[in-house]
Design a protein around this motif. Sequence first.
Motif, short mmCIF file in Angstrom:
data_model
loop_
_atom_site.label_atom_id
_atom_site.label_comp_id
_atom_site.label_asym_id
_atom_site.label_seq_id
_atom_site.Cartn_x
_atom_site.Cartn_y
_atom_site.Cartn_z
N ASN A 39 32.31 34.09 29.60
CA ASN A 39 31.43 33.40 30.56
C ASN A 39 32.14 33.07 31.87
N LYS A 40 32.96 34.01 32.31
CA LYS A 40 33.65 33.85 33.59
C LYS A 40 33.40 35.07 34.46
N LEU A 41 33.34 34.81 35.76
CA LEU A 41 33.19 35.90 36.74
C LEU A 41 34.51 36.04 37.47
N LEU A 42 35.08 37.21 37.43
CA LEU A 42 36.33 37.43 38.17
C LEU A 42 36.06 38.16 39.48
N GLY A 43 36.72 37.69 40.51
CA GLY A 43 36.79 38.38 41.77
C GLY A 43 38.26 38.71 42.02
N SER A 44 38.57 39.07 43.24
CA SER A 44 39.94 39.44 43.56
C SER A 44 40.35 38.83 44.89
N ARG A 45 41.64 38.55 45.01
CA ARG A 45 42.19 38.04 46.26
C ARG A 45 43.40 38.88 46.64
N CYS A 46 43.44 39.25 47.89
CA CYS A 46 44.58 40.03 48.38
C CYS A 46 45.71 39.06 48.79
N PRO A 47 46.89 39.19 48.17
CA PRO A 47 47.99 38.28 48.53
C PRO A 47 48.59 38.58 49.91
N GLU A 48 48.30 39.78 50.43
CA GLU A 48 48.87 40.14 51.74
C GLU A 48 48.01 39.63 52.89
N CYS A 49 46.72 39.93 52.86
CA CYS A 49 45.85 39.55 53.99
C CYS A 49 44.91 38.39 53.65
N GLY A 50 44.86 38.00 52.38
CA GLY A 50 44.06 36.83 52.01
C GLY A 50 42.59 37.08 51.79
N TYR A 51 42.14 38.34 51.93
CA TYR A 51 40.72 38.63 51.76
C TYR A 51 40.32 38.37 50.31
N LYS A 52 39.15 37.74 50.13
CA LYS A 52 38.66 37.42 48.79
C LYS A 52 37.41 38.24 48.50
N TYR A 53 37.48 38.99 47.40
CA TYR A 53 36.40 39.91 47.02
C TYR A 53 35.49 39.29 45.97
N GLY A 54 34.19 39.34 46.23
CA GLY A 54 33.20 38.92 45.24
C GLY A 54 32.97 40.00 44.19
N THR A 55 33.32 41.22 44.51
CA THR A 55 33.27 42.32 43.55
C THR A 55 34.70 42.70 43.20
N TYR A 56 34.98 42.61 41.92
CA TYR A 56 36.33 42.81 41.41
C TYR A 56 36.90 44.16 41.83
N ARG A 57 38.15 44.13 42.28
CA ARG A 57 38.85 45.37 42.62
C ARG A 57 40.34 45.13 42.53
N LYS A 58 41.09 46.14 42.21
CA LYS A 58 42.53 45.98 42.00
C LYS A 58 43.36 46.21 43.24
N TYR A 59 42.76 46.83 44.27
CA TYR A 59 43.51 47.07 45.50
C TYR A 59 42.67 46.68 46.71
N CYS A 60 43.31 46.09 47.68
CA CYS A 60 42.62 45.63 48.88
C CYS A 60 42.15 46.82 49.71
N MET A 61 40.90 46.78 50.10
CA MET A 61 40.39 47.91 50.89
C MET A 61 40.80 47.81 52.36
N TYR A 62 41.39 46.69 52.74
CA TYR A 62 41.84 46.55 54.13
C TYR A 62 43.31 46.90 54.32
N CYS A 63 44.15 46.43 53.37
CA CYS A 63 45.59 46.67 53.58
C CYS A 63 46.23 47.45 52.43
N GLY A 64 45.48 47.70 51.36
CA GLY A 64 45.99 48.53 50.28
C GLY A 64 46.85 47.81 49.26
N ALA A 65 47.10 46.51 49.47
CA ALA A 65 47.94 45.76 48.52
C ALA A 65 47.22 45.56 47.20
N GLU A 66 48.00 45.41 46.14
CA GLU A 66 47.41 45.10 44.84
C GLU A 66 46.88 43.66 44.88
#
Length: 149
Positions: A39-66
């Motif tokens: 009962n949890k929703l996971l999103g993603s946060r880029c540690p390099e640029c700080g972008y926070k994704y509402g749709t889970y992804r393993k790599y940042c689409m802006y800077c490519g960081a994990e």
Amino acid sequence: MAGKKLMKIDPAVVEWNYNTEYRHSYAQDSPFFIALGKNKLLGSRCPECGYKYGTYRKYCMYCGAETEDIELPLKGKIHSFTTCYYSGESFRNDVPFTLVLVEFPGIDSLFMSRLYADDTGKIKIGMDIIAKFKKFQDFTVNDVYFVLE
Ligand SMILES: [Zn+2]
């Protein structure tokens, strides 16, 4: 022309039973689907640029960081929505159904999900909605859905 002639032909429509074993791996998206069962929703946060994704992804689409996993809030707002009257095979028995793009506070991108509402005519952009989870997980995106708050 051949195209015009073909358009005058009534198509032959047949019904066949279609059944096959299918093994699918969610690979790097597995944590998202496992979290739905808790009962949890996971999103993603880029540690390099700080972008926070509402749709889970393993790599940042802006800077490519994990990215890092973050837990999304279960309350959001309707960014946009559509009610579907036609569907592919998987959701054919569910039509009509409503899809929403969910805005979460503090999250930079949207999350698409189903919205269950008794009266789809009353759905409005900006309404508060809340995530619900299926009691018995089937490891699909349908394990989570939203209702009006
Ligand atoms: Zn980034």
